[in-house]
Design an enzyme around this catalytic site. Structure first.
Site, PDB file in Angstrom:
ATOM      1  N   HIS A   9      33.318 -17.563-121.602  1.00  0.00           N
ATOM      2  CA  HIS A   9      33.361 -17.630-123.058  1.00  0.00           C
ATOM      3  C   HIS A   9      32.583 -18.845-123.567  1.00  0.00           C
ATOM      4  O   HIS A   9      32.368 -19.811-122.834  1.00  0.00           O
ATOM      5  CB  HIS A   9      34.810 -17.709-123.543  1.00  0.00           C
ATOM      6  CG  HIS A   9      35.531 -18.913-123.000  1.00  0.00           C
ATOM      7  ND1 HIS A   9      35.380 -20.173-123.535  1.00  0.00           N
ATOM      8  CD2 HIS A   9      36.377 -19.029-121.952  1.00  0.00           C
ATOM      9  CE1 HIS A   9      36.111 -21.029-122.847  1.00  0.00           C
ATOM     10  NE2 HIS A   9      36.727 -20.364-121.878  1.00  0.00           N
ATOM     11  N   HIS A 133      36.752 -16.691-117.767  1.00  0.00           N
ATOM     12  CA  HIS A 133      36.982 -18.129-117.855  1.00  0.00           C
ATOM     13  C   HIS A 133      36.460 -18.817-116.596  1.00  0.00           C
ATOM     14  O   HIS A 133      36.271 -18.177-115.561  1.00  0.00           O
ATOM     15  CB  HIS A 133      38.474 -18.393-118.039  1.00  0.00           C
ATOM     16  CG  HIS A 133      39.064 -17.575-119.148  1.00  0.00           C
ATOM     17  ND1 HIS A 133      39.111 -18.014-120.451  1.00  0.00           N
ATOM     18  CD2 HIS A 133      39.570 -16.315-119.158  1.00  0.00           C
ATOM     19  CE1 HIS A 133      39.638 -17.074-121.208  1.00  0.00           C
ATOM     20  NE2 HIS A 133      39.925 -16.033-120.448  1.00  0.00           N
TER      21      HIS A 133
END
Length: 189
Positions: A9, A133
């Site tokens: 992200h 992540h």
């Protein structure tokens, strides 16, 4: 799955505050993070893939939304590529994480990260972009390189970076890149 583009992200408020968090509705992308993701979306626009899969965490979903809008492919949520289970360390400063093992800190195990990502890879056919992540991406890459957690410490997964894996051939094609190289373009033809 044949090919996977693992994208971390964009920069989030948690990154700016130096926090680790697995909360699904906290810490949205910053303006810088949104710009980072737009750059990444432009990089992958010409690649041929079948879908976008996102972690359920807000910063990953926002990243998936931006990429989806840029390239015109809808995204789905898959909790197997979510943020690490952080136990009592959720929403704490990264400097609070000591020199203890994940088990001693009550966090999700390294092997659990690898297992759940491998389950996700095995659930889809074709080429996919997966928004996740840093730690889960590092673990997924390490699963293909046969690295344990300590051996993977040098792998740096920066915000909005791309790591590409040829899942079918069990080969890592790039780690933490911001550019789609000719080698990656060839793989997606």
């Amino acid at each position: 799955m044949k090919l996977a583009i693992l994208i971390r992200h964009g920069e989030s408020e948690a990154n700016v505050k130096n926090l680790i968090s697995e909360d699904t509705e906290k810490f949205p992308l910053t303006l810088k993070g949104r710009d980072q993701v737009k750059f990444t979306a432009d990089q992958i626009r010409a690649l041929k893939f079948d879908g976008i899969i996102s972690s359920p965490v807000l910063r990953a979903r926002q990243t998936a939304e931006i990429i989806s809008e840029h390239i015109g492919i809808p995204y789905v949520i898959d909790s197997r590529i979510r943020e690490s289970g952080l136990g009592d360390y959720n929403n704490r400063d990264i400097s609070d994480v000591g020199n203890m093992t994940r088990s001693e800190m009550g966090m999700e195990s390294w092997d659990s990260h690898i297992r759940r990502f491998m389950e996700a890879f095995n659930s889809y056919e074709g080429n996919y972009t997966m928004i996740s992540h840093a730690l889960p991406i590092r673990a997924a890459i390490s699963g293909f390189l046969n690295f344990n957690e300590e051996e993977s410490f040098g792998i740096n997964i920066r915000n909005a970076s791309m790591s590409v894996i040829d899942v079918e051939k069990r080969k890592v094609l790039s780690i933490g890149s911001f550019l789609v190289t000719p080698k990656i373009q060839m793989a997606f033809r």
